[in-house]
Design a protein around this motif. Structure first.
Motif, PDB file in Angstrom:
ATOM      1  N   GLY A 187       5.904   2.975  -1.327  1.00 34.08           N
ATOM      2  CA  GLY A 187       5.122   2.047  -0.537  1.00 34.08           C
ATOM      3  C   GLY A 187       5.311   2.329   0.945  1.00 34.08           C
ATOM      4  O   GLY A 187       6.322   2.906   1.364  1.00 34.08           O
ATOM      5  N   SER A 188       4.351   1.916   1.743  1.00 27.95           N
ATOM      6  CA  SER A 188       4.396   2.228   3.176  1.00 27.95           C
ATOM      7  C   SER A 188       5.405   1.383   3.930  1.00 27.95           C
ATOM      8  O   SER A 188       5.819   1.743   5.029  1.00 27.95           O
ATOM      9  N   GLU A 189       5.824   0.262   3.357  1.00 30.98           N
ATOM     10  CA  GLU A 189       6.761  -0.634   4.030  1.00 30.98           C
ATOM     11  C   GLU A 189       7.994  -0.844   3.164  1.00 30.98           C
ATOM     12  O   GLU A 189       7.880  -1.147   1.971  1.00 30.98           O
ATOM     13  N   GLY A 190       9.169  -0.695   3.774  1.00 33.23           N
ATOM     14  CA  GLY A 190      10.413  -0.989   3.092  1.00 33.23           C
ATOM     15  C   GLY A 190      10.910  -2.375   3.443  1.00 33.23           C
ATOM     16  O   GLY A 190      10.467  -2.985   4.420  1.00 33.23           O
ATOM     17  N   PHE A 191      11.859  -2.872   2.662  1.00 31.19           N
ATOM     18  CA  PHE A 191      12.346  -4.237   2.823  1.00 31.19           C
ATOM     19  C   PHE A 191      13.865  -4.240   2.951  1.00 31.19           C
ATOM     20  O   PHE A 191      14.562  -3.612   2.156  1.00 31.19           O
ATOM     21  N   ASN A 192      14.359  -4.961   3.945  1.00 29.92           N
ATOM     22  CA  ASN A 192      15.807  -5.143   4.080  1.00 29.92           C
ATOM     23  C   ASN A 192      16.188  -6.605   4.229  1.00 29.92           C
ATOM     24  O   ASN A 192      17.274  -6.930   4.711  1.00 29.92           O
ATOM     25  N   SER A 193      15.283  -7.496   3.802  1.00 28.85           N
ATOM     26  CA  SER A 193      15.556  -8.925   3.752  1.00 28.85           C
ATOM     27  C   SER A 193      14.390  -9.591   3.039  1.00 28.85           C
ATOM     28  O   SER A 193      13.320  -8.994   2.858  1.00 28.85           O
ATOM     29  N   GLY A 194      14.592 -10.828   2.603  1.00 30.73           N
ATOM     30  CA  GLY A 194      13.497 -11.630   2.093  1.00 30.73           C
ATOM     31  C   GLY A 194      13.154 -11.374   0.634  1.00 30.73           C
ATOM     32  O   GLY A 194      13.798 -10.588  -0.071  1.00 30.73           O
ATOM     33  N   THR A 195      12.089 -12.079   0.197  1.00 25.41           N
ATOM     34  CA  THR A 195      11.585 -11.984  -1.167  1.00 25.41           C
ATOM     35  C   THR A 195      10.213 -11.335  -1.160  1.00 25.41           C
ATOM     36  O   THR A 195       9.362 -11.695  -0.344  1.00 25.41           O
ATOM     37  N   ILE A 200       0.855  -1.177   0.000  1.00 28.82           N
ATOM     38  CA  ILE A 200       0.000   0.000   0.000  1.00 28.82           C
ATOM     39  C   ILE A 200       0.899   1.237   0.000  1.00 28.82           C
ATOM     40  O   ILE A 200       2.067   1.182   0.379  1.00 28.82           O
ATOM     41  N   LEU A 201       0.334   2.343  -0.444  1.00 33.96           N
ATOM     42  CA  LEU A 201       1.109   3.563  -0.646  1.00 33.96           C
ATOM     43  C   LEU A 201       1.130   4.422   0.608  1.00 33.96           C
ATOM     44  O   LEU A 201       0.178   4.422   1.396  1.00 33.96           O
ATOM     45  N   ASP A 202       2.214   5.146   0.774  1.00 30.67           N
ATOM     46  CA  ASP A 202       2.391   6.024   1.929  1.00 30.67           C
ATOM     47  C   ASP A 202       2.026   7.452   1.527  1.00 30.67           C
ATOM     48  O   ASP A 202       2.793   8.103   0.812  1.00 30.67           O
ATOM     49  N   PRO A 203       0.882   7.960   1.973  1.00 30.16           N
ATOM     50  CA  PRO A 203       0.483   9.315   1.564  1.00 30.16           C
ATOM     51  C   PRO A 203       1.447  10.391   2.033  1.00 30.16           C
ATOM     52  O   PRO A 203       1.483  11.479   1.449  1.00 30.16           O
ATOM     53  N   ASN A 204       2.249  10.115   3.062  1.00 31.47           N
ATOM     54  CA  ASN A 204       3.196  11.107   3.553  1.00 31.47           C
ATOM     55  C   ASN A 204       4.376  11.310   2.605  1.00 31.47           C
ATOM     56  O   ASN A 204       5.151  12.250   2.772  1.00 31.47           O
ATOM     57  N   THR A 205       4.518  10.412   1.614  1.00 28.48           N
ATOM     58  CA  THR A 205       5.611  10.558   0.646  1.00 28.48           C
ATOM     59  C   THR A 205       5.133  11.120  -0.688  1.00 28.48           C
ATOM     60  O   THR A 205       5.957  11.458  -1.542  1.00 28.48           O
TER      61      THR A 205
END
Length: 204
Positions: free
Chosen positions: A54-62, A12-17
């Motif tokens: 997006g509202s969530e960033g990723f620093n591991s995984g697929t 989902i998208l982050d409206p603050n960005t």
């Protein structure tokens, strides 16, 4: 034995960005908007670019998400943006960005080279051979392996694969200039083999 089910958190998208972008209530659809109300000058916002993260960033995984792009005639981009990269300035959308860019305003019958580009930090745009305009794009990140793949789902064609040793959190990134993009959310069934799709309502 029933197949194990694994549910994924939808992008989902982050409206603050969001800069010059109008978002749907479900935060999965974006549309270019340069005449909306003045937005707060928070540091995470794109101030002079038609971008949203997006509202969530990723620093591991697929991780994997699909983007419907068939409503676009203007420029658009889909991919990833590094957490530490700038969001201020007219070219901030390209800083720390890995992904596919469509330059826009192309006739349906003229899918010539150069209208689609692979973009990454510190590198010149790479023209891509696209024989038919994509309608739905899949973005798939394997952070641990340092691999980002972008695929045209309608034609089952891999558009480009980036390889890079990511060292920080990466956010789904979208740019929509005079056009509309829509994220398709889904869940994985049976250890990533089958997909069940759920569409956001089409209206903003």
């Amino acid at each position: 034995m029933p197949r194990e089910q694994h549910a994924t958190a939808p992008v989902i998208l982050d409206p603050n960005t969001a800069g010059y972008i109008s978002l749907s209530d479900c935060l999965t659809k974006m549309e270019f908007c340069d005449d909306g109300p003045e937005l707060p000058e928070n540091p995470e916002r794109f101030h002079r670019s038609e971008c949203v993260l997006g509202s969530e960033g990723f620093n591991s995984g697929t991780h994997c998400w699909d983007v419907v792009v068939d409503l676009c005639i203007g420029p658009w981009s889909v991919g990833l943006k590094a957490e530490s990269s700038s969001r201020d300035g007219p070219d901030s959308n390209w800083q720390g960005f890995w992904g596919i860019h469509y330059v826009g305003y192309m006739d349906d019958s003229a899918c010539e080279h150069g209208k689609y580009q692979a973009r990454s930090p510190g590198a010149s745009p790479i023209p891509l051979k696209v024989n038919q305009r994509p309608r739905r794009i899949r973005v798939q990140l394997d952070w641990d392996r340092g691999e980002l793949s972008i695929t045209d789902l309608e034609n089952n064609t891999r558009l480009y694969t980036f390889t890079h040793a990511f060292t920080e959190r990466m956010f789904p990134c979208f740019m929509a200039d005079c056009c509309t993009l829509r994220i398709v959310s889904w869940r994985i069934v049976g250890k990533g083999q089958d997909l069940t799709w759920t569409l956001c309502p089409s209206s903003l």
